[in-house]
Design an enzyme around this catalytic site. Sequence first.
Site, PDB file in Angstrom:
ATOM      1  N   HIS A   1      34.107  34.113 -29.502  1.00  0.00           N
ATOM      2  CA  HIS A   1      34.845  32.871 -29.269  1.00  0.00           C
ATOM      3  C   HIS A   1      35.071  32.683 -27.772  1.00  0.00           C
ATOM      4  CE1 HIS A   1      36.725  32.538 -33.554  1.00  0.00           C
ATOM      5  NE2 HIS A   1      35.434  32.869 -33.590  1.00  0.00           N
TER       6      HIS A   1
ATOM      7  N   GLU B   1      37.612  31.852 -26.017  1.00  0.00           N
ATOM      8  CA  GLU B   1      38.822  32.469 -25.470  1.00  0.00           C
ATOM      9  C   GLU B   1      38.612  33.960 -25.213  1.00  0.00           C
ATOM     10  OE1 GLU B   1      38.460  30.563 -28.239  1.00  0.00           O
ATOM     11  OE2 GLU B   1      40.435  29.955 -28.962  1.00  0.00           O
TER      12      GLU B   1
ATOM     13  N   CYS C   1      42.288  30.404 -32.975  1.00  0.00           N
ATOM     14  CA  CYS C   1      42.389  30.998 -34.302  1.00  0.00           C
ATOM     15  C   CYS C   1      43.302  32.227 -34.228  1.00  0.00           C
ATOM     16  CB  CYS C   1      40.993  31.393 -34.795  1.00  0.00           C
ATOM     17  SG  CYS C   1      40.270  32.786 -33.880  1.00  0.00           S
TER      18      CYS C   1
ATOM     19  N   CYS D   1      41.996  34.983 -31.804  1.00  0.00           N
ATOM     20  CA  CYS D   1      42.175  34.642 -30.390  1.00  0.00           C
ATOM     21  C   CYS D   1      43.648  34.623 -30.003  1.00  0.00           C
ATOM     22  CB  CYS D   1      41.501  33.305 -30.089  1.00  0.00           C
ATOM     23  SG  CYS D   1      39.698  33.402 -30.230  1.00  0.00           S
TER      24      CYS D   1
END
Length: 142
Positions: free
Chosen positions: A46, A48, A76, A79
Amino acid sequence: MQTALEAARKAAEAGEVPVGAVVVKGDEVLAVAANATRSPPDPTGHAEIRAMRTAAEALGDERLTGCDLYVTLEPCAMCAGAISHARIARLYYAASDPKGGAVEHGARVFEHKQCLHSPEVYSGMGEIEAAELLRGFFRQRR
């Protein structure tokens, strides 16, 4: 946020879900990243996570104390947990994610008593552009 949106556009061009993230400390951009879960296959790829990894490497410290994270989509649970562990000072995100988000939706990670650190959270900056980018991406895929 414009830099994060540009990273998200590049992710879409590469066939990745268009999410971009930027880590900043003061006036210095430490990291810019986009989602990269497909190539190479990485479920933790991801934006992040990738941005925080790069920023931690740049600082030589696993704690990103005093750093701000800009991301184009509500983080999410994975993260959000990483944001807490990294001690991000401020989280800015563009579009809300009622299905997968874990800041103002779902798990609401930062509200749990087990959460060791909660950043200041600001949402909505660049929301329209980020949401349209995501909608357009998924519209093309269907």
